[in-house]
Design a protein around this motif. Sequence first.
Motif, mmCIF file in Angstrom:
data_model
loop_
_atom_site.group_PDB
_atom_site.id
_atom_site.type_symbol
_atom_site.label_atom_id
_atom_site.label_comp_id
_atom_site.label_asym_id
_atom_site.label_seq_id
_atom_site.Cartn_x
_atom_site.Cartn_y
_atom_site.Cartn_z
ATOM 1 N N GLY A 171 0.801 -1.218 0.000
ATOM 2 C CA GLY A 171 0.000 0.000 0.000
ATOM 3 C C GLY A 171 0.830 1.263 0.000
ATOM 4 O O GLY A 171 0.355 2.321 -0.436
ATOM 5 N N HIS A 177 -4.413 1.758 -4.184
ATOM 6 C CA HIS A 177 -4.998 0.428 -3.973
ATOM 7 C C HIS A 177 -4.805 -0.058 -2.544
ATOM 8 O O HIS A 177 -5.012 -1.248 -2.266
ATOM 9 C CB HIS A 177 -4.369 -0.572 -4.951
ATOM 10 N N ALA A 178 -4.408 0.842 -1.653
ATOM 11 C CA ALA A 178 -4.139 0.433 -0.268
ATOM 12 C C ALA A 178 -5.382 -0.143 0.404
ATOM 13 O O ALA A 178 -5.307 -1.169 1.103
ATOM 14 C CB ALA A 178 -3.599 1.620 0.528
ATOM 15 N N ASP A 179 -6.520 0.496 0.190
ATOM 16 C CA ASP A 179 -7.757 0.001 0.821
ATOM 17 C C ASP A 179 -8.126 -1.371 0.280
ATOM 18 O O ASP A 179 -8.531 -2.270 1.043
ATOM 19 C CB ASP A 179 -8.903 0.986 0.574
ATOM 20 N N ARG A 182 -5.828 -4.011 1.809
ATOM 21 C CA ARG A 182 -6.190 -4.328 3.192
ATOM 22 C C ARG A 182 -7.449 -5.185 3.246
ATOM 23 O O ARG A 182 -7.529 -6.133 4.035
ATOM 24 C CB ARG A 182 -6.385 -3.042 3.993
ATOM 25 N N ALA A 183 -8.443 -4.846 2.416
ATOM 26 C CA ALA A 183 -9.685 -5.629 2.410
ATOM 27 C C ALA A 183 -9.428 -7.060 1.940
ATOM 28 O O ALA A 183 -9.998 -8.023 2.475
ATOM 29 C CB ALA A 183 -10.719 -4.954 1.515
#
Length: 229
Positions: A171, A177-179, A182-183
């Motif tokens: 991330g 695209h970090a979220d 994490r998801a």
Amino acid sequence: MSTTGGVMTVRLPIRTSDDVPVDTPRIPAREAAERELSKPMYHENDPSLLQRALDRFWDWVGGLFDSASGAAPGGPLGLVVIVLLVIGLVAALWWRLGTPRRTPGSADSLFDDSPRSASEHRAAAEDHAAAGRWNQAVQERMRAIVRALEERALLDPRPGRTADEAAAEAGRSLPGHADGLRASAREFDDVTYGGRTADRQAYLRLRDLDLELERAKPQLSDAAQGAGQ
């Protein structure tokens, strides 16, 4: 009943052939009565040991409920409402927070001992998806995502890395695209360690993220940008 020489006796309705009452001492009479009452014929309908234990348990539960009802506002109805509210609160917290997160020290590695390429993980994920094995499909797609980032040198290959660690590290170079990373790591953890079941939509989210990451360009750090100028 009479007292003879300081000993109490019990007169039983037993008569001799001469129709003379027989006096029996109290202690032998009691022992004779106990022997008679101990015969199985008098205990055929007695509850079993398990039944007696259950009866005691439910008596204890009933007493506990009665005590709580007396202390709760509104009596028994108020106690029921309080219990339902507590259950609803616990369910809401579980739904909101999800599976309790594992501590880093107890987390398991994302990969097993047989390293494979990103394309091999993708092929395995598609095979599982075609067979409706969504848990395995999600796991393999997450491994494909991380392996592809390692192959692009966006992540340093490191044994023992977890899905959460890989998502956090990737991330930083792919903040857009970090979220999603994490998801995806959370989805992987939930099906691998949390006992949850994935579905087709969960797998499609990871597959879409994998395809997006293939086209994504990493964000260079300020130092790297200055060196390139």
